[in-house]
Design an enzyme around this catalytic site. Structure first.
Site, PDB file in Angstrom:
ATOM      1  N   CYS A 167       0.852  -1.191   0.000  1.00 19.77           N
ATOM      2  CA  CYS A 167       0.000   0.000   0.000  1.00 19.77           C
ATOM      3  C   CYS A 167       0.889   1.242   0.000  1.00 19.77           C
ATOM      4  O   CYS A 167       1.780   1.371   0.839  1.00 19.77           O
ATOM      5  CB  CYS A 167      -0.910  -0.010   1.224  1.00 19.77           C
ATOM      6  SG  CYS A 167      -1.926   1.477   1.390  1.00 19.77           S
ATOM      7  N   CYS A 205       0.329   3.190   3.570  1.00 20.07           N
ATOM      8  CA  CYS A 205       0.809   2.745   4.882  1.00 20.07           C
ATOM      9  C   CYS A 205       1.868   1.647   4.836  1.00 20.07           C
ATOM     10  O   CYS A 205       2.400   1.274   5.869  1.00 20.07           O
ATOM     11  CB  CYS A 205      -0.370   2.269   5.722  1.00 20.07           C
ATOM     12  SG  CYS A 205      -1.101   0.710   5.153  1.00 20.07           S
ATOM     13  N   CYS A 242      -7.275  -1.208   1.505  1.00 20.63           N
ATOM     14  CA  CYS A 242      -6.218  -1.716   2.371  1.00 20.63           C
ATOM     15  C   CYS A 242      -6.813  -2.020   3.747  1.00 20.63           C
ATOM     16  O   CYS A 242      -7.521  -1.199   4.329  1.00 20.63           O
ATOM     17  CB  CYS A 242      -5.115  -0.674   2.490  1.00 20.63           C
ATOM     18  SG  CYS A 242      -3.819  -1.099   3.678  1.00 20.63           S
ATOM     19  N   CYS A 247      -5.052   0.658   6.494  1.00 22.84           N
ATOM     20  CA  CYS A 247      -5.350   2.098   6.544  1.00 22.84           C
ATOM     21  C   CYS A 247      -6.685   2.466   5.904  1.00 22.84           C
ATOM     22  O   CYS A 247      -7.111   3.615   5.990  1.00 22.84           O
ATOM     23  CB  CYS A 247      -4.229   2.912   5.909  1.00 22.84           C
ATOM     24  SG  CYS A 247      -4.110   2.783   4.107  1.00 22.84           S
ATOM     25  N   CYS A 261      -8.256  -5.462  -9.832  1.00 21.81           N
ATOM     26  CA  CYS A 261      -7.822  -4.395 -10.734  1.00 21.81           C
ATOM     27  C   CYS A 261      -7.466  -3.186  -9.867  1.00 21.81           C
ATOM     28  O   CYS A 261      -8.353  -2.494  -9.362  1.00 21.81           O
ATOM     29  CB  CYS A 261      -8.962  -4.091 -11.708  1.00 21.81           C
ATOM     30  SG  CYS A 261      -8.495  -3.055 -13.077  1.00 21.81           S
TER      31      CYS A 261
END
Length: 158
Positions: free
Chosen positions: A76, A79, A124, A127, A147
């Site tokens: 991510c 984070c 995510c 976060c 995607c």
């Protein structure tokens, strides 16, 4: 209930539905990694901020991660959470980095009605940042196509 009260109740219900579908009425989930809006703006590029924090979409075929074929992990951009193994990446031809499976407990999903029909948003798990959407037209073994917006990801080679 008189006609005026009935019409008022109907208008209130319609506005509530509109705001809920727009995502403005949903409760914020508690995530382990939390920053203020100012901290997110400072931490992310303007495009990454709009994608991760406001569910925008980057233009297709613009992410350098489309051409990333080394062994490693996609994380991510907000984070650092480990999200996808390069072993599950495939070329979907859509213009966005695509994967057939996330790492265990790395992502969460929710319903998205922003285009007027239901889709499954991927975020995510650490976060809450918006990553993209998952579809049921991917390759075996899962049949899924995660995607993802490349700007929402970083790549860490092995």
């Amino acid at each position: 209930m008189n006609r005026r009260q009935f019409m008022g109740a109907g208008a209130t219900a319609a506005m509530t539905l509109f705001l809920w579908q727009a995502g403005l009425g949903k409760a914020e989930a508690a995530y382990p990694f939390v920053l203020s809006d100012a901290e997110w703006r400072k931490r992310l590029s303007p495009l990454a901020y709009n994608v991760l924090r406001h569910e925008a979409t980057e233009h297709p075929f613009t992410s350098p991660l489309n051409k990333e074929h080394r062994s490693g992990t996609f994380t991510c951009a907000g984070c650092g959470q480990r999200l996808f193994s390069s072993k599950t990446k495939f070329d979907s031809g859509t213009g966005w980095p695509s994967f057939w499976a996330p790492l265990p407990k790395a992502v969460g999903t929710s319903r998205d009605f922003t285009l007027g029909y239901p889709r499954t948003e991927v975020h995510c798990a650490r976060c809450g940042g918006h990553l993209g959407h998952v579809f049921d037209d991917g390759p075996k073994p899962t049949g899924k196509r995660y995607c993802m917006n490349g700007v929402a990801l970083n790549f860490a080679p092995d």
